[in-house]
Design a protein around this motif. Structure first.
Motif, mmCIF file in Angstrom:
data_model
loop_
_atom_site.group_PDB
_atom_site.id
_atom_site.type_symbol
_atom_site.label_atom_id
_atom_site.label_comp_id
_atom_site.label_asym_id
_atom_site.label_seq_id
_atom_site.Cartn_x
_atom_site.Cartn_y
_atom_site.Cartn_z
ATOM 1 N N ASP A 111 0.793 -1.223 0.000
ATOM 2 C CA ASP A 111 0.000 0.000 0.000
ATOM 3 C C ASP A 111 0.831 1.282 0.000
ATOM 4 N N ASN A 112 2.106 1.188 0.404
ATOM 5 C CA ASN A 112 2.906 2.407 0.498
ATOM 6 C C ASN A 112 3.506 2.862 -0.838
ATOM 7 N N ILE A 113 3.232 2.177 -1.932
ATOM 8 C CA ILE A 113 3.721 2.603 -3.241
ATOM 9 C C ILE A 113 2.766 3.678 -3.771
ATOM 10 N N PRO A 114 3.256 4.923 -3.930
ATOM 11 C CA PRO A 114 2.372 6.028 -4.349
ATOM 12 C C PRO A 114 1.648 5.735 -5.669
ATOM 13 N N GLY A 115 0.331 5.986 -5.660
ATOM 14 C CA GLY A 115 -0.469 5.844 -6.864
ATOM 15 C C GLY A 115 -0.849 4.425 -7.220
ATOM 16 N N LEU A 116 -0.025 3.457 -6.851
ATOM 17 C CA LEU A 116 -0.272 2.071 -7.247
ATOM 18 C C LEU A 116 -0.558 1.141 -6.076
ATOM 19 N N GLY A 117 -0.225 1.578 -4.874
ATOM 20 C CA GLY A 117 -0.313 0.707 -3.714
ATOM 21 C C GLY A 117 -1.691 0.149 -3.418
ATOM 22 N N TYR A 118 -2.703 0.844 -3.872
ATOM 23 C CA TYR A 118 -4.063 0.391 -3.582
ATOM 24 C C TYR A 118 -4.755 -0.199 -4.807
ATOM 25 N N VAL A 119 -3.999 -0.452 -5.874
ATOM 26 C CA VAL A 119 -4.597 -1.013 -7.082
ATOM 27 C C VAL A 119 -5.225 -2.372 -6.792
ATOM 28 N N ASP A 120 -4.502 -3.232 -6.081
ATOM 29 C CA ASP A 120 -5.061 -4.553 -5.771
ATOM 30 C C ASP A 120 -6.297 -4.442 -4.892
ATOM 31 N N ASP A 121 -6.283 -3.473 -3.949
ATOM 32 C CA ASP A 121 -7.461 -3.264 -3.102
ATOM 33 C C ASP A 121 -8.645 -2.800 -3.953
ATOM 34 N N ALA A 122 -8.378 -1.896 -4.896
ATOM 35 C CA ALA A 122 -9.446 -1.397 -5.774
ATOM 36 C C ALA A 122 -10.032 -2.534 -6.609
ATOM 37 N N ILE A 123 -9.175 -3.419 -7.095
ATOM 38 C CA ILE A 123 -9.659 -4.556 -7.889
ATOM 39 C C ILE A 123 -10.521 -5.463 -7.020
ATOM 40 N N MET A 124 -10.067 -5.740 -5.811
ATOM 41 C CA MET A 124 -10.845 -6.597 -4.915
ATOM 42 C C MET A 124 -12.167 -5.935 -4.539
ATOM 43 N N ILE A 125 -12.130 -4.627 -4.278
ATOM 44 C CA ILE A 125 -13.371 -3.918 -3.956
ATOM 45 C C ILE A 125 -14.319 -4.013 -5.144
ATOM 46 N N GLU A 126 -13.783 -3.841 -6.350
ATOM 47 C CA GLU A 126 -14.620 -3.919 -7.554
ATOM 48 C C GLU A 126 -15.263 -5.299 -7.680
ATOM 49 N N LEU A 127 -14.519 -6.347 -7.393
ATOM 50 C CA LEU A 127 -15.093 -7.698 -7.441
ATOM 51 C C LEU A 127 -16.218 -7.847 -6.424
#
Length: 183
Positions: free
Chosen positions: A101-117
């Motif tokens: 999560d600490n990677i700026p701009g990309l750290g929450y991409v996996d969370d966003a994908i999971m939330i979308e699912l």
């Protein structure tokens, strides 16, 4: 100057995320529901403090809505629906992310994908709860904060609305009658 990057996940990519979700669900099945909720709330709180891209913020709002639906005593959610949502929140109780999560701009991409699912899976639940909240706000404004607004009163209102629409459609010729009143 912002940059926009779009990507598409293939069926095999999505299957990978679903497999991760199932593994998280399996681990979380051993946790008490209150702990799953608490961890999901913690993730939301962390995300609110982070500088999130808009695509993640929009999805996070849906995650917060699901948590609110679970905790709302007036919504009176049936147990099987509660369990389905709790199971879907399981990924967020798992501390290990695919992308840190600490990677700026990309750290929450996996969370966003999971939330979308989760959103796709529970879109009907989200829609119904949002409609209920809108109805509750309208009723409380109309009748005052002492209004007894719960899932049953909302369902009664929805039934009345559907019947009214049906009668209006009949009277305006929206549907043809098979039998006349004289039959």
């Amino acid at each position: 100057m912002p940059i926009q990057i779009s990507f598409e996940l293939s069926d095999s990519d999505l299957e990978h995320f679903r497999t991760m979700m199932k593994a998280a669900m399996s681990k979380a099945s051993k946790l008490p529901p209150a702990e799953v909720l608490q961890k999901a709330r913690s993730v939301c709180a962390e995300m609110e403090q982070a500088n999130l891209p808009d695509f993640v913020k929009r999805r996070m709002e849906s995650l917060e809505t699901l948590i609110s639906a679970l905790e709302d005593p007036e919504w009176q959610m049936p147990e099987d629906e509660k369990n389905e949502i709790l199971t879907s929140l399981a990924y967020f109780s798992e501390p290990e992310d695919l992308v840190p999560d600490n990677i700026p701009g990309l750290g929450y991409v996996d969370d966003a994908i999971m939330i979308e699912l989760v959103i796709q899976e529970l879109s009907q639940d989200l829609s119904a709860y949002r409609q209920f909240c809108k109805f509750r706000t309208t009723e409380e404004t109309r009748r005052g904060s002492e209004a007894n607004v719960n899932r049953d009163s909302w369902l009664d209102s929805k039934r009345t609305e559907l019947r009214s629409n049906m009668r209006r459609n009949r009277s305006t010729g929206g549907s043809r009658r098979l039998f006349s009143r004289r039959d």
